[in-house]
Design a protein around this motif. Structure first.
Motif, PDB file in Angstrom:
ATOM      1  N   GLN A  36      52.170  43.335  61.732  1.00  0.00           N
ATOM      2  CA  GLN A  36      53.148  43.686  61.285  1.00  0.00           C
ATOM      3  C   GLN A  36      52.950  43.925  59.758  1.00  0.00           C
ATOM      4  O   GLN A  36      54.062  44.402  58.934  1.00  0.00           O
ATOM      5  CB  GLN A  36      54.686  44.002  61.835  1.00  0.00           C
ATOM      6  CG  GLN A  36      54.452  43.510  63.260  1.00  0.00           C
ATOM      7  CD  GLN A  36      55.650  42.822  64.157  1.00  0.00           C
ATOM      8  OE1 GLN A  36      56.851  43.355  63.492  1.00  0.00           O
ATOM      9  NE2 GLN A  36      56.198  42.159  64.223  1.00  0.00           N
ATOM     10  N   SER A  53      52.067  46.342  57.581  1.00  0.00           N
ATOM     11  CA  SER A  53      52.245  47.087  56.687  1.00  0.00           C
ATOM     12  C   SER A  53      53.491  47.426  56.638  1.00  0.00           C
ATOM     13  O   SER A  53      54.248  48.485  56.346  1.00  0.00           O
ATOM     14  CB  SER A  53      51.749  48.503  57.693  1.00  0.00           C
ATOM     15  OG  SER A  53      52.073  48.279  58.941  1.00  0.00           O
ATOM     16  N   ASN A  54      54.516  46.994  57.708  1.00  0.00           N
ATOM     17  CA  ASN A  54      55.870  47.180  57.677  1.00  0.00           C
ATOM     18  C   ASN A  54      56.779  45.991  56.856  1.00  0.00           C
ATOM     19  O   ASN A  54      57.920  46.309  56.875  1.00  0.00           O
ATOM     20  CB  ASN A  54      56.437  47.344  59.232  1.00  0.00           C
ATOM     21  CG  ASN A  54      56.399  47.107  60.315  1.00  0.00           C
ATOM     22  OD1 ASN A  54      55.775  48.665  59.976  1.00  0.00           O
ATOM     23  ND2 ASN A  54      56.337  46.898  61.683  1.00  0.00           N
ATOM     24  N   TYR A  55      55.879  45.445  56.273  1.00  0.00           N
ATOM     25  CA  TYR A  55      56.980  44.736  54.963  1.00  0.00           C
ATOM     26  C   TYR A  55      56.695  44.456  53.994  1.00  0.00           C
ATOM     27  O   TYR A  55      55.567  45.513  53.579  1.00  0.00           O
ATOM     28  CB  TYR A  55      56.395  43.061  55.015  1.00  0.00           C
ATOM     29  CG  TYR A  55      56.283  42.477  56.479  1.00  0.00           C
ATOM     30  CD1 TYR A  55      57.425  42.024  56.351  1.00  0.00           C
ATOM     31  CD2 TYR A  55      55.648  42.446  57.495  1.00  0.00           C
ATOM     32  CE1 TYR A  55      58.169  41.645  57.955  1.00  0.00           C
ATOM     33  CE2 TYR A  55      55.958  41.933  58.921  1.00  0.00           C
ATOM     34  CZ  TYR A  55      57.317  41.507  59.586  1.00  0.00           C
ATOM     35  OH  TYR A  55      58.070  40.484  60.206  1.00  0.00           O
ATOM     36  N   LYS A  56      57.472  44.493  52.435  1.00  0.00           N
ATOM     37  CA  LYS A  56      57.453  44.738  51.727  1.00  0.00           C
ATOM     38  C   LYS A  56      57.443  43.594  50.052  1.00  0.00           C
ATOM     39  O   LYS A  56      58.622  43.244  50.939  1.00  0.00           O
ATOM     40  CB  LYS A  56      58.141  45.596  50.874  1.00  0.00           C
ATOM     41  CG  LYS A  56      59.760  45.997  51.510  1.00  0.00           C
ATOM     42  CD  LYS A  56      60.042  47.482  51.563  1.00  0.00           C
ATOM     43  CE  LYS A  56      60.994  47.133  51.976  1.00  0.00           C
ATOM     44  NZ  LYS A  56      61.826  48.446  51.797  1.00  0.00           N
ATOM     45  N   LYS A  66      65.324  43.637  55.033  1.00  0.00           N
ATOM     46  CA  LYS A  66      65.049  44.169  56.723  1.00  0.00           C
ATOM     47  C   LYS A  66      63.729  43.969  55.969  1.00  0.00           C
ATOM     48  O   LYS A  66      62.920  44.939  54.776  1.00  0.00           O
ATOM     49  CB  LYS A  66      65.443  44.920  57.058  1.00  0.00           C
ATOM     50  CG  LYS A  66      64.886  45.194  58.087  1.00  0.00           C
ATOM     51  CD  LYS A  66      65.135  45.948  59.546  1.00  0.00           C
ATOM     52  CE  LYS A  66      63.981  45.994  60.796  1.00  0.00           C
ATOM     53  NZ  LYS A  66      65.277  46.867  60.985  1.00  0.00           N
ATOM     54  N   ASN A  67      62.464  43.553  56.299  1.00  0.00           N
ATOM     55  CA  ASN A  67      61.093  43.276  56.166  1.00  0.00           C
ATOM     56  C   ASN A  67      60.416  43.032  54.675  1.00  0.00           C
ATOM     57  O   ASN A  67      60.146  43.118  54.667  1.00  0.00           O
ATOM     58  CB  ASN A  67      60.618  44.361  56.863  1.00  0.00           C
ATOM     59  CG  ASN A  67      60.973  44.564  57.993  1.00  0.00           C
ATOM     60  OD1 ASN A  67      60.820  43.567  59.245  1.00  0.00           O
ATOM     61  ND2 ASN A  67      60.319  45.740  58.594  1.00  0.00           N
TER      62      ASN A  67
END
Length: 201
Positions: free
Chosen positions: A99, A101-104, A122-123
């Motif tokens: 996942q 692409s969902n994290y920064k 979040k994330n």
């Protein structure tokens, strides 16, 4: 009980962000990654997705031989864990990877550490927060702080870690290969040299 080994790679890339963190923490090597093989072909962290853009942060699989990291100052530590712990940690990292692409990158979280304010996003993770998160619940590795306050130096101070290398990160594979040759029995070393010579005959 069978043991496995995981690796913690601490680096100083010399970037502006790295220098700022070093200045604040008064500690060296303020980036940490986690690896799953002694050659460090499989290394993960939160950092620059695009090495040329300091603001393109997120979950990354790092190349210690790439231009961005190979000149870094580094210290590499090993930690023995049980087979079950190893599989659990690896599975957790693979969940992040699936996942990605969902994290920064958690830039705001770094500010929270500096101000001692607990910030939950979040994330979003910074490098040591990510490593502490995937290591949670591991009996072989304990931290006394919440994951969003954990710094690379907190991880490095864990007494269960064993220092196996310190120096320029790009020289690490050469160091490992040299150790392996030195540790070979005499007969094996002769056979290895013979094979190398035959290639040129």
């Amino acid at each position: 009980m069978r043991e496995r080994t995981i690796y913690f790679i601490f680096t100083d890339t010399g970037t502006y962000l790295s220098r700022m963190i070093n200045l604040y923490t008064n500690q060296p090597l303020n980036h940490v990654s986690i690896g799953f093989d002694h050659e460090l072909k499989e290394v993960y962290s939160f950092g620059r997705v695009n090495p040329k853009n300091p603001f393109s942060g997120g979950f990354v699989r790092e190349d210690i031989r790439g231009e961005f990291l190979k000149h870094s100052k580094s210290a590499i530590y090993a930690l023995n864990v049980t087979e079950n712990e190893y599989l659990k940690i690896r599975h957790h990292v693979k969940d992040f990877e699936s996942q990605a692409s969902n994290y920064k990158y958690n830039f705001i979280g770094l500010l929270g550490v500096a101000l001692k304010i607990e910030i939950h996003r979040k994330n979003a993770f910074f490098c040591s927060q990510f490593v502490a998160t995937v290591m949670q619940g591991t009996d072989s590795f304990k931290l006394s702080k919440p994951t969003n306050f954990v710094t690379p130096s907190d991880i490095r101070e864990n007494t269960e870690l064993q220092l196996i290398y310190q120096g320029r990160l790009g020289d690490y594979p050469k160091h490992r290969l040299a150790e392996e040759v030195i540790d070979l029995p005499k007969d094996s070393l002769i056979n290895l040299i013979t094979k190398k010579v035959k290639r040129f005959i």
